[in-house]
Design a protein around this motif. Structure first.
Motif, mmCIF file in Angstrom:
data_model
loop_
_atom_site.group_PDB
_atom_site.id
_atom_site.type_symbol
_atom_site.label_atom_id
_atom_site.label_comp_id
_atom_site.label_asym_id
_atom_site.label_seq_id
_atom_site.Cartn_x
_atom_site.Cartn_y
_atom_site.Cartn_z
ATOM 1 N N ARG A 318 -41.973 -76.426 -9.289
ATOM 2 C CA ARG A 318 -43.195 -75.750 -9.754
ATOM 3 C C ARG A 318 -43.489 -76.120 -11.208
ATOM 4 O O ARG A 318 -44.641 -76.356 -11.590
ATOM 5 N N GLN A 319 -42.443 -76.164 -12.023
ATOM 6 C CA GLN A 319 -42.622 -76.515 -13.430
ATOM 7 C C GLN A 319 -43.116 -77.948 -13.581
ATOM 8 O O GLN A 319 -43.992 -78.231 -14.405
ATOM 9 N N VAL A 320 -42.548 -78.841 -12.782
ATOM 10 C CA VAL A 320 -42.954 -80.240 -12.846
ATOM 11 C C VAL A 320 -44.409 -80.399 -12.410
ATOM 12 O O VAL A 320 -45.213 -81.054 -13.087
ATOM 13 N N ASP A 326 -53.880 -83.046 -13.377
ATOM 14 C CA ASP A 326 -54.480 -82.966 -12.042
ATOM 15 C C ASP A 326 -54.855 -84.335 -11.489
ATOM 16 O O ASP A 326 -54.751 -84.577 -10.283
ATOM 17 N N ASP A 327 -55.285 -85.228 -12.372
ATOM 18 C CA ASP A 327 -55.766 -86.536 -11.898
ATOM 19 C C ASP A 327 -54.656 -87.571 -11.748
ATOM 20 O O ASP A 327 -54.931 -88.742 -11.504
ATOM 21 N N ARG A 328 -53.369 -87.147 -11.860
ATOM 22 C CA ARG A 328 -52.253 -88.075 -11.691
ATOM 23 C C ARG A 328 -51.317 -87.647 -10.553
ATOM 24 O O ARG A 328 -50.224 -88.174 -10.425
ATOM 25 N N LEU A 329 -51.757 -86.728 -9.725
ATOM 26 C CA LEU A 329 -50.937 -86.222 -8.620
ATOM 27 C C LEU A 329 -51.218 -86.983 -7.326
ATOM 28 O O LEU A 329 -52.371 -87.246 -6.982
ATOM 29 N N VAL A 356 -49.507 -74.172 -6.149
ATOM 30 C CA VAL A 356 -49.026 -74.225 -7.527
ATOM 31 C C VAL A 356 -50.166 -74.473 -8.508
ATOM 32 O O VAL A 356 -50.225 -73.868 -9.582
ATOM 33 N N LYS A 357 -51.075 -75.352 -8.140
ATOM 34 C CA LYS A 357 -52.185 -75.698 -9.020
ATOM 35 C C LYS A 357 -53.325 -74.670 -8.996
ATOM 36 O O LYS A 357 -54.238 -74.731 -9.818
ATOM 37 N N GLY A 358 -53.273 -73.749 -8.043
ATOM 38 C CA GLY A 358 -54.344 -72.764 -7.939
ATOM 39 C C GLY A 358 -55.632 -73.339 -7.387
ATOM 40 O O GLY A 358 -56.722 -72.840 -7.676
#
Length: 383
Positions: A318-320, A326-329, A356-358
Motif C-alpha cells: 500500500r505504501q509503495v 498515477d501516470d507511472r502505474l 489504494v489510489k481511491g
C-alpha cells in the motif's frame, strides 16, 4: 489483498471492454494453450516475455499469429545468464566457464548436469533480429537477481507444455524456488553479479540502439539497478526549471552563426539508454520511487504490480502504490498460462490498485490503460 488461491475475476464485461492490459506475462511457457485461451480472454493485450534461448522463437511465432493480442518482448532472464559466455572466444570447457560465473565454485558432479554454454554475442544477434522484425517489441525480461539459486537438478526452470490446467500451476517465481517448500530443490550456487550485469548491459545496448522500452526484473538489486541506469543517464539529465531559465537568459546574449552545424550535432546517435523502463513486480522501498521518477531522469520509469509477487508484501505494498505517480502505474499477471487464472490475477490487482489510489473502477482502468499504451508505444492514445 487476496492471495493467489483466492483470486477471482468479478469485473463487469463493460470494464474489460475499456481495455485492461497485461504488462508482463509468460504464456508461451504453455504454448499449446495460448491460442485457445485468447479466444475467451477479455484481456485487451498481453505483453509476452521471452526469458531464455529456446523461447525467443515462441514469442515471435505467437506474435505473428496473434498480432492484435500480443506485444512481444525478447530478452534473457537473469536466472539463465550462466548459460551464456561473454568472452570473445569460447571457454576452454564448460567446466571452466561455469566455475568462473557461479559462486560458490560448484563441484564437477554438479557441472556435469549443465549444458554447453552459448555465446552472448550469438544471442544478441537473435535479439536484434527479433527487435527489427517487430516494430513495437520490447526488450525483456532482463535484469538482476541476487537471491536466485540454481536447481539441484541443473535443469532449466520451465513450464514447457505442462499438462496441468490453468488453475493448477504455481507462479513462475514460486516454482523457480522462491517459496520455502522449494528450498530442498535448490543448490547453493548463484550467478555472479558481474556476469549478470554484463548480460544486462549487452541487452540494454540493443534497447538503446532501437529506442525500445524494457521490462526489468530486480530482486535484492534495486540499488544496483538504479546505479546501472544512472551511469547510462550520465550527461543526459534533464535540467531543473531554474537551470532552464538561466540557460534561456544566457542564450539571449549569444549570437549563433552556425545554426546548421548545431542542428547537425543535435541529430546524433540515440542516447545510450532505453526511453521507457518498467520495473516489473516492483518490490523495492517506497522512498526509492522518488529517485526513479525524479524530473531529472531522462527516461520514463514505470512500476508494474502483480498479485503473484506483490501480494506477499502486505502493508508495504500500500505504501509503495501510494508513492508511485498515477501516470507511472502498470498491472501484470506475471503468469505462465493464458486462461481464467491469468485473467483473475489481473482483475484482482486492478481492483486493489483502484482501492489504494481511491479511484473509481472505470477511472482506474482508463488510467492504467493509458499508462500501458504510453509505455509500449511512447504515445498516449494508440491501440
Amino acid at each position: 489483498m487476496v492471495d493467489f488461491d483466492s483470486a477471482k475475476d468479478d469485473l463487469p464485461r463493460s470494464i474489460w471492454q475499456l481495455g485492461i492490459y497485461d504488462a508482463h506475462c509468460h504464456p508461451t511457457d504453455n504454448y499449446k494453450k495460448l491460442a485457445k485461451a485468447l479466444d475467451i480472454l477479455d484481456i485487451a493485450k498481453l505483453t509476452v516475455m521471452a526469458t531464455r534461448l529456446d523461447d525467443q522463437v515462441r514469442v515471435h511465432d505467437a506474435t505473428v499469429k496473434h498480432p492484435d493480442r500480443i506485444i512481444p518482448s525478447f530478452g534473457y532472464h537473469p536466472w539463465f545468464t550462466h548459460l551464456l559466455y561473454t568472452t570473445t572466444l569460447p571457454p576452454e570447457s564448460k567446466y571452466s566457464h561455469y566455475r568462473a560465473v557461479l559462486v560458490p565454485e560448484p563441484p564437477e558432479q554438479f557441472l556435469e548436469l549443465l549444458p554447453e554454454p552459448v555465446s552472448l554475442s550469438s544471442f544478441i544477434e537473435i535479439l536484434t533480429e527479433n527487435i527489427e522484425r517487430h516494430k513495437y517489441a520490447l526488450v525483456g525480461e532482463i535484469g538482476i537477481d541476487r537471491s536466485f539459486r540454481l536447481p539441484n537438478s541443473g535443469e532449466l526452470i520451465s513450464f514447457e507444455e505442462s499438462d496441468t490446467g490453468d488453475d493448477a500451476g504455481d507462479s513462475s517465481e514460486g516454482v523457480a524456488g522462491h517459496s520455502p517448500s522449494d528450498a530442498k530443490r535448490l543448490s547453493p550456487y548463484k550467478v555472479t553479479l558481474e556476469h549478470q550485469i554484463a548480460v544486462l548491459l549487452a541487452q540494454l545496448c540493443v534497447a538503446a540502439k532501437y529506442q525500445r522500452p524494457v521490462s526489468v526484473h530486480g530482486v535484492q538489486a534495486h540499488g544496483i539497478l538504479y546505479a546501472i541506469f544512472s551511469e547510462l543517464w550520465m550527461g543526459y539529465s534533464i535540467p531543473s526549471r531554474r537551470q532552464q531559465k538561466r540557460e534561456t537568459e544566457e542564450q539571449r546574449f549569444v549570437v549563433c552563426e552556425v545554426e546548421d552545424e548545431a542542428e547537425h550535432l543535435a541529430s546524433s546517435d540515440p542516447p545510450p539508454f532505453p526511453p521507457r523502463i518498467c520495473l516489473h513486480s516492483y518490490s523495492g522501498p517506497p522512498d526509492q520511487i522518488r529517485l526513479w521518477t525524479s524530473r531529472k531522469v531522462p527516461a520514463a520509469v514505470y512500476f508494474s504490480f502483480s498479485l503473484v509477487i506483490n501480494s506477499r508484501y502486505g502493508e508495504k505494498l500500500r505504501q509503495v502504490l501510494s508513492a508511485v505517480p498515477d501516470d507511472r502505474l502498470l498491472v501484470e499477471s506475471d503468469f505462465h498460462v493464458a486462461g481464467k487464472t491469468m485473467q483473475a490475477l489481473l482483475a484482482e490487482i486492478v481492483k486493489f490498485i483502484c482501492e489504494v489510489k481511491g479511484w473509481e473502477l472505470e477511472q482506474g482502468v482508463r488510467i492504467l490503460g493509458k499508462n500501458w499504451r504510453r509505455f509500449v508505444y511512447g504515445i498516449d492514445d494508440f491501440d
